[in-house]
Design a protein around this motif. Sequence first.
Motif, PDB file in Angstrom:
ATOM      1  N   ILE A  77       0.857  -1.185   0.000  1.00 43.92           N
ATOM      2  CA  ILE A  77       0.000   0.000   0.000  1.00 43.92           C
ATOM      3  C   ILE A  77       0.893   1.235   0.000  1.00 43.92           C
ATOM      4  O   ILE A  77       1.800   1.350   0.828  1.00 43.92           O
ATOM      5  CB  ILE A  77      -0.928   0.036   1.230  1.00 43.92           C
ATOM      6  CG1 ILE A  77      -1.924  -1.129   1.206  1.00 43.92           C
ATOM      7  CG2 ILE A  77      -1.693   1.361   1.284  1.00 43.92           C
ATOM      8  CD1 ILE A  77      -2.845  -1.182   2.412  1.00 43.92           C
ATOM      9  N   PHE A  92       0.665   2.793  -8.515  1.00 43.39           N
ATOM     10  CA  PHE A  92      -0.314   1.784  -8.113  1.00 43.39           C
ATOM     11  C   PHE A  92      -0.584   0.826  -9.266  1.00 43.39           C
ATOM     12  O   PHE A  92      -0.617  -0.396  -9.094  1.00 43.39           O
ATOM     13  CB  PHE A  92      -1.590   2.495  -7.668  1.00 43.39           C
ATOM     14  CG  PHE A  92      -2.816   1.620  -7.553  1.00 43.39           C
ATOM     15  CD1 PHE A  92      -2.838   0.526  -6.706  1.00 43.39           C
ATOM     16  CD2 PHE A  92      -3.936   1.909  -8.287  1.00 43.39           C
ATOM     17  CE1 PHE A  92      -3.970  -0.268  -6.603  1.00 43.39           C
ATOM     18  CE2 PHE A  92      -5.067   1.126  -8.184  1.00 43.39           C
ATOM     19  CZ  PHE A  92      -5.091   0.036  -7.346  1.00 43.39           C
ATOM     20  N   ASP A  97      -0.872  -2.542  -4.529  1.00 44.97           N
ATOM     21  CA  ASP A  97      -2.233  -3.072  -4.503  1.00 44.97           C
ATOM     22  C   ASP A  97      -3.266  -2.011  -4.139  1.00 44.97           C
ATOM     23  O   ASP A  97      -4.443  -2.157  -4.453  1.00 44.97           O
ATOM     24  CB  ASP A  97      -2.314  -4.223  -3.496  1.00 44.97           C
ATOM     25  CG  ASP A  97      -1.382  -5.361  -3.855  1.00 44.97           C
ATOM     26  OD1 ASP A  97      -1.733  -6.142  -4.751  1.00 44.97           O
ATOM     27  OD2 ASP A  97      -0.295  -5.463  -3.258  1.00 44.97           O
ATOM     28  N   ASP A  98      -2.812  -0.933  -3.463  1.00 50.10           N
ATOM     29  CA  ASP A  98      -3.737   0.105  -3.028  1.00 50.10           C
ATOM     30  C   ASP A  98      -2.922   1.331  -2.637  1.00 50.10           C
ATOM     31  O   ASP A  98      -1.688   1.268  -2.546  1.00 50.10           O
ATOM     32  CB  ASP A  98      -4.559  -0.381  -1.833  1.00 50.10           C
ATOM     33  CG  ASP A  98      -5.845   0.414  -1.626  1.00 50.10           C
ATOM     34  OD1 ASP A  98      -6.066   1.403  -2.370  1.00 50.10           O
ATOM     35  OD2 ASP A  98      -6.626   0.060  -0.728  1.00 50.10           O
ATOM     36  N   TYR A  99      -3.603   2.483  -2.454  1.00 49.57           N
ATOM     37  CA  TYR A  99      -2.920   3.657  -1.929  1.00 49.57           C
ATOM     38  C   TYR A  99      -3.885   4.456  -1.063  1.00 49.57           C
ATOM     39  O   TYR A  99      -5.105   4.412  -1.250  1.00 49.57           O
ATOM     40  CB  TYR A  99      -2.337   4.524  -3.050  1.00 49.57           C
ATOM     41  CG  TYR A  99      -3.345   5.252  -3.915  1.00 49.57           C
ATOM     42  CD1 TYR A  99      -3.675   6.580  -3.657  1.00 49.57           C
ATOM     43  CD2 TYR A  99      -3.954   4.619  -5.000  1.00 49.57           C
ATOM     44  CE1 TYR A  99      -4.589   7.255  -4.443  1.00 49.57           C
ATOM     45  CE2 TYR A  99      -4.861   5.276  -5.796  1.00 49.57           C
ATOM     46  CZ  TYR A  99      -5.178   6.600  -5.520  1.00 49.57           C
ATOM     47  OH  TYR A  99      -6.087   7.267  -6.307  1.00 49.57           O
ATOM     48  N   ARG A 112      -8.496  -0.460   5.434  1.00 46.20           N
ATOM     49  CA  ARG A 112      -7.970  -0.710   4.083  1.00 46.20           C
ATOM     50  C   ARG A 112      -6.942  -1.837   4.117  1.00 46.20           C
ATOM     51  O   ARG A 112      -6.862  -2.659   3.189  1.00 46.20           O
ATOM     52  CB  ARG A 112      -7.336   0.571   3.527  1.00 46.20           C
ATOM     53  CG  ARG A 112      -8.319   1.715   3.312  1.00 46.20           C
ATOM     54  CD  ARG A 112      -9.125   1.554   2.042  1.00 46.20           C
ATOM     55  NE  ARG A 112      -8.347   1.900   0.875  1.00 46.20           N
ATOM     56  CZ  ARG A 112      -8.227   3.149   0.413  1.00 46.20           C
ATOM     57  NH1 ARG A 112      -8.816   4.169   1.026  1.00 46.20           N
ATOM     58  NH2 ARG A 112      -7.532   3.386  -0.680  1.00 46.20           N
ATOM     59  N   LEU A 116      -7.394  -5.418   2.160  1.00 49.98           N
ATOM     60  CA  LEU A 116      -6.390  -5.923   1.219  1.00 49.98           C
ATOM     61  C   LEU A 116      -5.915  -7.315   1.607  1.00 49.98           C
ATOM     62  O   LEU A 116      -5.756  -8.192   0.745  1.00 49.98           O
ATOM     63  CB  LEU A 116      -5.204  -4.954   1.155  1.00 49.98           C
ATOM     64  CG  LEU A 116      -4.019  -5.389   0.278  1.00 49.98           C
ATOM     65  CD1 LEU A 116      -4.470  -5.670  -1.151  1.00 49.98           C
ATOM     66  CD2 LEU A 116      -2.938  -4.319   0.291  1.00 49.98           C
TER      67      LEU A 116
END
Length: 223
Positions: A77, A92, A97-99, A112, A116
């Motif tokens: 992340i 990303f 996988d996410d931010y 979050r 994930l």
Amino acid sequence: MIDLYYAEDDETVAQAVKEYLEQENFRVTVFSMLAGMKQALRSRQPDLVLLDWNMPDGQGSELCGWLRARWPWLPVIFLTVRGDSHDVVGGFQKGADDYVVKPFELEVLHSRILALLRRTGQVKVNCYHCDSLTLDMDKMSVFCDGEELVLSQPEYQILLLLMENKGKTVTRKQLLEKVWDSNGNYVNDNTLTVTIKRLRAKLHQPACLKTIRSFGYRMEDTL
């Protein structure tokens, strides 16, 4: 307990995130430089990585690319200030996988992270680590510094027993009984000695695989 690596050069933010997540049953290791996290990753891979986008010694995307080439399953992340969010979206798309955009609520970051981990299935109870070695039971694979190694069945079973009992001495008798006798195959004591020797060679002579003279063997972190 969820093992998390966190790259953040703002001590106030890092401490707040660390204290909050540790209350939620996380083990958080904070790195003020990307180089420090990179070195730690060579020895042990966590369940998840939090990467601040801008660090004193580079951008999080640089480390993410290096990490992805070695442990593609490891969730990442990015954390970023709002002005950098456009660049982070690009990063990303290239590997994270996410931010999450700063400033953020700790509860939101926590949710979050959990989302994930559920999505990727990376709360791993079937993955063992010792120094730079990783044994993945789901894949029945062994890695050294991210490089997959080819082991025979007895070598894999010996390493698995030692990894499962990391920090404890496993006797030669226990290894002989569980690796060979359980399959109805009797072997002599010398077979174990030869197999351990071959295993050490394939693992690049790891310092974490210790011989306990006259008793057996023990896996133990040294880094």
